[in-house]
Write a protein that holds these residues in place. Structure first.
Motif, PDB file in Angstrom:
ATOM      1  N   ILE A 118      41.348  33.079  41.180  1.00  0.00           N
ATOM      2  CA  ILE A 118      42.533  33.629  40.521  1.00  0.00           C
ATOM      3  C   ILE A 118      42.412  35.147  40.442  1.00  0.00           C
ATOM      4  O   ILE A 118      43.365  35.875  40.709  1.00  0.00           O
ATOM      5  N   GLN A 119      41.214  35.621  40.106  1.00  0.00           N
ATOM      6  CA  GLN A 119      40.953  37.059  40.032  1.00  0.00           C
ATOM      7  C   GLN A 119      41.280  37.732  41.370  1.00  0.00           C
ATOM      8  O   GLN A 119      41.898  38.786  41.415  1.00  0.00           O
ATOM      9  N   GLY A 120      40.863  37.104  42.466  1.00  0.00           N
ATOM     10  CA  GLY A 120      41.145  37.654  43.795  1.00  0.00           C
ATOM     11  C   GLY A 120      42.634  37.731  44.081  1.00  0.00           C
ATOM     12  O   GLY A 120      43.128  38.733  44.607  1.00  0.00           O
ATOM     13  N   LEU A 121      43.355  36.675  43.728  1.00  0.00           N
ATOM     14  CA  LEU A 121      44.806  36.660  43.930  1.00  0.00           C
ATOM     15  C   LEU A 121      45.472  37.753  43.105  1.00  0.00           C
ATOM     16  O   LEU A 121      46.314  38.502  43.606  1.00  0.00           O
ATOM     17  N   VAL A 122      45.080  37.866  41.854  1.00  0.00           N
ATOM     18  CA  VAL A 122      45.657  38.867  40.952  1.00  0.00           C
ATOM     19  C   VAL A 122      45.327  40.283  41.452  1.00  0.00           C
ATOM     20  O   VAL A 122      46.213  41.133  41.558  1.00  0.00           O
ATOM     21  N   ASP A 123      44.064  40.530  41.779  1.00  0.00           N
ATOM     22  CA  ASP A 123      43.658  41.861  42.259  1.00  0.00           C
ATOM     23  C   ASP A 123      44.447  42.266  43.498  1.00  0.00           C
ATOM     24  O   ASP A 123      44.967  43.380  43.580  1.00  0.00           O
ATOM     25  N   SER A 124      44.531  41.381  44.472  1.00  0.00           N
ATOM     26  CA  SER A 124      45.219  41.739  45.715  1.00  0.00           C
ATOM     27  C   SER A 124      46.710  41.954  45.480  1.00  0.00           C
ATOM     28  O   SER A 124      47.299  42.885  46.027  1.00  0.00           O
ATOM     29  N   THR A 125      47.313  41.133  44.642  1.00  0.00           N
ATOM     30  CA  THR A 125      48.745  41.293  44.359  1.00  0.00           C
ATOM     31  C   THR A 125      49.008  42.602  43.624  1.00  0.00           C
ATOM     32  O   THR A 125      49.952  43.330  43.959  1.00  0.00           O
ATOM     33  N   LEU A 126      48.166  42.930  42.650  1.00  0.00           N
ATOM     34  CA  LEU A 126      48.366  44.177  41.899  1.00  0.00           C
ATOM     35  C   LEU A 126      48.098  45.407  42.766  1.00  0.00           C
ATOM     36  O   LEU A 126      48.715  46.451  42.556  1.00  0.00           O
ATOM     37  N   MET A 127      47.212  45.285  43.746  1.00  0.00           N
ATOM     38  CA  MET A 127      47.013  46.400  44.685  1.00  0.00           C
ATOM     39  C   MET A 127      48.251  46.583  45.554  1.00  0.00           C
ATOM     40  O   MET A 127      48.707  47.707  45.755  1.00  0.00           O
ATOM     41  N   ILE A 128      48.784  45.494  46.066  1.00  0.00           N
ATOM     42  CA  ILE A 128      49.989  45.565  46.899  1.00  0.00           C
ATOM     43  C   ILE A 128      51.143  46.177  46.113  1.00  0.00           C
ATOM     44  O   ILE A 128      51.911  46.981  46.635  1.00  0.00           O
ATOM     45  N   GLU A 129      51.242  45.822  44.847  1.00  0.00           N
ATOM     46  CA  GLU A 129      52.310  46.338  43.982  1.00  0.00           C
ATOM     47  C   GLU A 129      51.993  47.735  43.435  1.00  0.00           C
ATOM     48  O   GLU A 129      52.748  48.268  42.634  1.00  0.00           O
ATOM     49  N   GLU A 130      50.862  48.302  43.822  1.00  0.00           N
ATOM     50  CA  GLU A 130      50.434  49.650  43.438  1.00  0.00           C
ATOM     51  C   GLU A 130      50.262  49.816  41.923  1.00  0.00           C
ATOM     52  O   GLU A 130      50.552  50.860  41.348  1.00  0.00           O
ATOM     53  N   VAL A 131      49.753  48.757  41.298  1.00  0.00           N
ATOM     54  CA  VAL A 131      49.436  48.810  39.875  1.00  0.00           C
ATOM     55  C   VAL A 131      47.976  49.223  39.706  1.00  0.00           C
ATOM     56  O   VAL A 131      47.626  49.906  38.753  1.00  0.00           O
ATOM     57  N   ILE A 132      47.133  48.794  40.630  1.00  0.00           N
ATOM     58  CA  ILE A 132      45.722  49.173  40.628  1.00  0.00           C
ATOM     59  C   ILE A 132      45.369  49.738  41.998  1.00  0.00           C
ATOM     60  O   ILE A 132      46.116  49.554  42.970  1.00  0.00           O
TER      61      ILE A 132
END
Length: 168
Positions: A118-132
Motif C-alpha cells: 500500500i505504501q508503494g502505491l501511495v508513494d508512487s501516486t503522490l509522486m505522479i500527482e507532485e505532492v511528494i
C-alpha cells in the motif's frame, strides 16, 4: 526565515559571543498544509483510480495493459489491493487506509507485507500527482489503517515504512 529560529540564533550569538555565517536557501516544496481542497480532491481521485487498477490486476479483470478483460488471469502480485476498500489523502499529509473483512485472517507479518505494498502505491501516486518528491519515498507517507470506524494501526513516526498494529 522562521522568526523563532532567527531569534534563537541571535540569542545564542549574544550569549556565546560566537558569530557564524549561515546560508539559508529557500527551496519551495509542496507540503500537505499548502494543498488546496481542489488539489486534495484530485489526489484522492488518483489514489482511488490507482487502487482500482491494482484490484483489477489482482482479480484478473484487467489485462497486463490495464484493459478490461472477461477471462483474465488473477495476478497474485497485486493481491494486497483486495484487502483495501479505500485510500484517502488527508490535509495533514497522512493517508487513511480503509481495510475490509479479508484482513481478519491475517497475522502481523502479513499485515506488514500488505502495508508495504500500500505504501508503494501511495508513494508512487503522490509522486505522479507532485505532492511528494522521490526523496520523500525513502521515509514514506504516513498511513493510518482502519477497519470500519476502528483504528487498527499506523505508520511509525520515526520511519513511515514500519508499522504499529493494535492487537488485542
Amino acid at each position: 526565515m522562521n522568526k523563532f529560529i532567527l531569534k534563537s540564533m541571535i540569542a545564542i550569538t549574544l550569549l556565546t559571543g560566537v558569530t557564524e555565517t549561515i546560508t539559508y536557501i529557500n527551496i519551495p516544496t509542496i507540503e500537505a498544509k499548502t494543498l488546496s481542497k481542489k488539489k486534495i480532491k484530485k489526489v484522492n481521485k488518483a489514489l482511488k483510480k490507482a487502487l482500482k487498477k491494482d484490484q483489477g490486476f489482482a482479480n484478473g479483470t484487467l489485462d497486463e495493459n490495464g484493459k478490461p478483460t472477461e477471462n483474465g488471469t488473477p495476478n497474485p502480485k497485486f493481491d494486497y489491493a483486495t484487502y483495501v476498500d479505500g485510500l484517502k489523502y488527508q490535509s495533514s499529509g497522512a493517508v487513511k487506509v480503509q481495510m475490509n473483512d479479508k484482513l481478519t485472517s491475517l497475522d502481523t507479518a502479513q499485515m506488514d507485507e500488505i502495508a508495504h505494498n500500500i505504501q508503494g502505491l501511495v508513494d508512487s501516486t503522490l509522486m505522479i500527482e507532485e505532492v511528494i518528491i522521490p526523496e520523500d519515498t525513502t521515509k514514506g507517507v504516513y498511513l493510518n489503517f482502519y477497519y470500519g470506524k476502528r483504528a487498527i494501526g499506523h505508520s511509525k513516526l520515526s520511519d513511515h515504512k514500519e508499522f504499529k498494529w493494535y492487537t488485542n
